[in-house]
Design a protein around this motif. Structure first.
Motif, PDB file in Angstrom:
ATOM      1  N   ARG A 102     -11.587  35.585 -16.768  1.00 57.63           N
ATOM      2  CA  ARG A 102     -11.910  35.591 -18.204  1.00 57.63           C
ATOM      3  C   ARG A 102     -10.866  34.728 -18.960  1.00 57.63           C
ATOM      4  O   ARG A 102     -11.212  33.929 -19.821  1.00 57.63           O
ATOM      5  CB  ARG A 102     -11.937  37.041 -18.673  1.00 57.63           C
ATOM      6  CG  ARG A 102     -11.602  37.276 -20.068  1.00 57.63           C
ATOM      7  CD  ARG A 102     -12.839  37.500 -20.916  1.00 57.63           C
ATOM      8  NE  ARG A 102     -12.441  37.409 -22.307  1.00 57.63           N
ATOM      9  CZ  ARG A 102     -13.223  37.012 -23.287  1.00 57.63           C
ATOM     10  NH1 ARG A 102     -14.456  36.656 -23.012  1.00 57.63           N
ATOM     11  NH2 ARG A 102     -12.777  36.969 -24.516  1.00 57.63           N
TER      12      ARG A 102
ATOM     13  N   ARG B 185     -11.584  31.146 -18.527  1.00 60.51           N
ATOM     14  CA  ARG B 185     -12.723  30.683 -19.329  1.00 60.51           C
ATOM     15  C   ARG B 185     -12.271  30.410 -20.771  1.00 60.51           C
ATOM     16  O   ARG B 185     -12.628  29.392 -21.362  1.00 60.51           O
ATOM     17  CB  ARG B 185     -13.850  31.715 -19.274  1.00 60.51           C
ATOM     18  CG  ARG B 185     -15.209  31.124 -19.596  1.00 60.51           C
ATOM     19  CD  ARG B 185     -16.359  31.971 -19.089  1.00 60.51           C
ATOM     20  NE  ARG B 185     -16.295  33.341 -19.567  1.00 60.51           N
ATOM     21  CZ  ARG B 185     -16.192  34.399 -18.786  1.00 60.51           C
ATOM     22  NH1 ARG B 185     -16.135  34.238 -17.484  1.00 60.51           N
ATOM     23  NH2 ARG B 185     -16.153  35.607 -19.296  1.00 60.51           N
TER      24      ARG B 185
ATOM     25  N   GLU C  70     -12.419  26.854 -22.731  1.00 56.99           N
ATOM     26  CA  GLU C  70     -13.189  26.726 -23.976  1.00 56.99           C
ATOM     27  C   GLU C  70     -12.324  26.218 -25.125  1.00 56.99           C
ATOM     28  O   GLU C  70     -12.807  25.524 -26.017  1.00 56.99           O
ATOM     29  CB  GLU C  70     -13.805  28.084 -24.357  1.00 56.99           C
ATOM     30  CG  GLU C  70     -15.023  28.428 -23.509  1.00 56.99           C
ATOM     31  CD  GLU C  70     -15.461  29.878 -23.632  1.00 56.99           C
ATOM     32  OE1 GLU C  70     -16.324  30.287 -22.850  1.00 56.99           O
ATOM     33  OE2 GLU C  70     -14.906  30.609 -24.506  1.00 56.99           O
TER      34      GLU C  70
END
Lengths: 336, 195
Positions: free
Chosen positions: A214, A217, A221
């Motif tokens: 997570r 990610r 991003e």
């Protein structure tokens, strides 16, 4: 042909006992187990101890165990284990013995040959099988070792961290070297997760892995395609911002990453809470920047963030280094 | 062809000649790798290419190469394990000959995807035998000749062997036992283990 001669061919490990339990005749292979002392004339239970189904100390007790599987052990050395079965014969008995699973040691201990086993005995086939399987296993083991070696070599050459899909330390070194050689300007952020160890310890490694994925990610991003995000340790990451040295922009990115990472991460009905500390160094702050010095500067800034109470972002300045040297080095975030 | 067989051919070249010769063979045969894995399976053509390459490089016929491979398998110290496995077949050379019918089954017990050609032994008299190899790859009988010659030596027996051709997937080897205890032979200790 007398009985003993028949029996020597069919069951070379048999023993014939008289009514008092003395050995009247012993098969040639059985005699080989105690080559120095003739078995004939000795009391069977003094040569071989009966262990199961129950102990016996007299011929009378022995005779109650007709037809059942018996477990024996040779007295003296070696204390070879034997299996056997007894049938009464006249007022005495015949007991046929075999080595059972200990046959491999027995063959070695007593230097037995094919001729020591009955022609129908599968012992030699079993020895063949043991050797054949060992040879085949060895071939497989060598193949596995070579494959393992190839896997390690491939991993060493890889640029990707398999858990997160981010770049790894090797890739980061490569990118840094290339950019420094090209004289490009960039910012290097060193990010260390806070409270990650607690997640791993209380919720387990699966939860830890989930959190790392997570985190990866979020960082991907929050960065552009031309930037590099690398996982360089268990819960340490390095972000390289190409041609981005604007402090306010970098400050904003760092804040956004920290605040997103602080959002609770659900995992299998539980909630994982972490945060992050960040230190940043800029390539143009250094007259002759090297990969090592920039990583080191970012590291110093990171520990300033940790000292400031975590969940902070700090730009490197030389006085941070002085401050760090003045105080005792903080415990290397063992609890974070 | 099973990797074990290909690997055996590779070891034969490496141990009898040198690793350089083996590398020449792989180049000559056009292989895109330099070694066989014993536990993998390869296309049959690969084996043929390798045997042909060995023949060209060493100036030997295919039959000679295969017989040499057979001899190597029993007599070279590096493949002692295989010699031992074969010796489990019988207490003397004739006993060993009689165990050849079950050789494919023995091989399968050890490595279940290793398919050896069928073998049938006929005893014409106490001294004369014939061994028929059934549906083997062409030339398998010559490899068997090498194995039989070396095994006879191992048992200390003096034999005369002749490959009498065959046809239709069959190769026949005529075996004449001249003396079963001609020499001392090599030791075979049931309980020892090939290192």
């Amino acid at each position: 042909m007398p009985l003993d001669d028949f029996m020597d061919v069919l069951c070379p490990m048999h023993v014939r006992l008289d009514s008092t339990g003395r050995i009247v005749h012993a098969g040639p292979t059985l005699q080989k187990l105690r080559a120095d002392e003739p078995l004939v004339g000795r009391r069977f239970l003094e040569v071989i101890e009966l262990l199961r189904p129950r102990r016996a100390s007299s011929m009378g007790e022995l005779l109650t165990m007709k037809g059942v599987k018996m477990h024996f052990q040779m007295r003296g050395t070696p204390r070879t284990a034997l299996k056997g079965v007894m049938v009464p014969q006249g007022r005495g008995a015949i007991i046929n013995l075999s080595f059972g699973i200990g046959v491999i040691e027995a063959v070695r201990d007593y230097v037995l040959t094919s001729a020591d086993f009955a022609a129908t005995d599968l012992t030699v086939e079993m020895l063949y099988l043991v050797e054949a399987k060992s040879a085949a296993m060895e071939a497989s083991r060598k193949l596995n070792l070579r494959l393992q070696g190839a896997k390690i070599a491939a991993e060493e050459q890889a640029f990707t961290d398999t858990l997160t899909g981010l770049k790894n330390r090797r890739a980061m070194d490569h990118v840094l070297t290339r950019m420094l050689e090209a004289g490009q300007e960039f910012a290097l952020m060193h990010l260390d997760l806070d409270f990650f160890k607690a997640v791993n310890d209380t919720l387990g490694h699966a939860a830890g892995d989930h959190v790392l994925q997570r985190v990866a990610r979020v960082m991907v991003e929050e960065t552009r395609d031309e930037d590099t995000v690398a996982r360089v340790g268990g819960d340490e990451f390095v972000l390289i911002f190409h041609k981005q040295t604007d402090r306010s922009k970098l400050e904003e990115i760092a804040r956004r990453i920290i605040s997103r990472l602080e959002k609770p991460i659900p995992f299998e009905g539980q909630v994982c809470r972490i945060s992050a500390s960040i230190g940043t160094s800029l390539s143009l702050d250094d007259e002759r920047p090297t990969a090592e010095s920039l990583v080191n500067d970012a590291d110093v800034a990171l520990y300033a963030s940790k000292r400031a109470g975590r969940a902070c972002h700090t730009f490197y300045t030389p006085d941070l280094r002085d401050a760090q040297q003045a105080t005792t080095p903080p415990e290397r975030a063992a609890a974070c | 062809m099973h990797g074990l067989i290909n690997r055996a051919i590779q070891c034969f070249v490496r141990d009898t000649y040198s690793n350089e010769v083996w590398l020449d063979v792989t180049r000559f045969a056009g292989l895109d790798f330099t070694g066989f894995e014993a536990m993998l399976t390869y296309e049959a053509e690969v084996t043929d290419l390798v045997i042909a390459a060995i023949g060209s490089i060493l100036s030997k016929s295919r039959e000679e190469v295969l017989e040499d491979v057979g001899t190597y398998l029993v007599s070279h110290p590096n493949v002692e394990a295989l010699r031992r496995l074969l010796r489990f077949g019988g207490v003397d050379f004739v006993d060993f000959l009689h165990s050849l019918d079950e050789l494919p089954d023995r091989a399968r017990l050890a490595v279940d995807d290793l398919d050896l050609p069928g073998m049938a032994l006929r005893e014409h008299s106490h001294e004369r035998f014939s061994l028929t190899c059934i549906d083997g790859p062409p030339g398998f009988g010559h490899a068997m000749m090498g194995i039989l010659r070396a095994m006879a030596d191992d048992y200390g027996a003096l034999v005369y062997l002749e490959h009498s051709g065959g046809g239709a997937g069959r190769e026949v080897i005529e075996i004449t036992l001249i003396e079963s205890e001609f020499a001392e032979g090599r030791e075979f200790d049931l309980g020892a283990r090939a290192g």
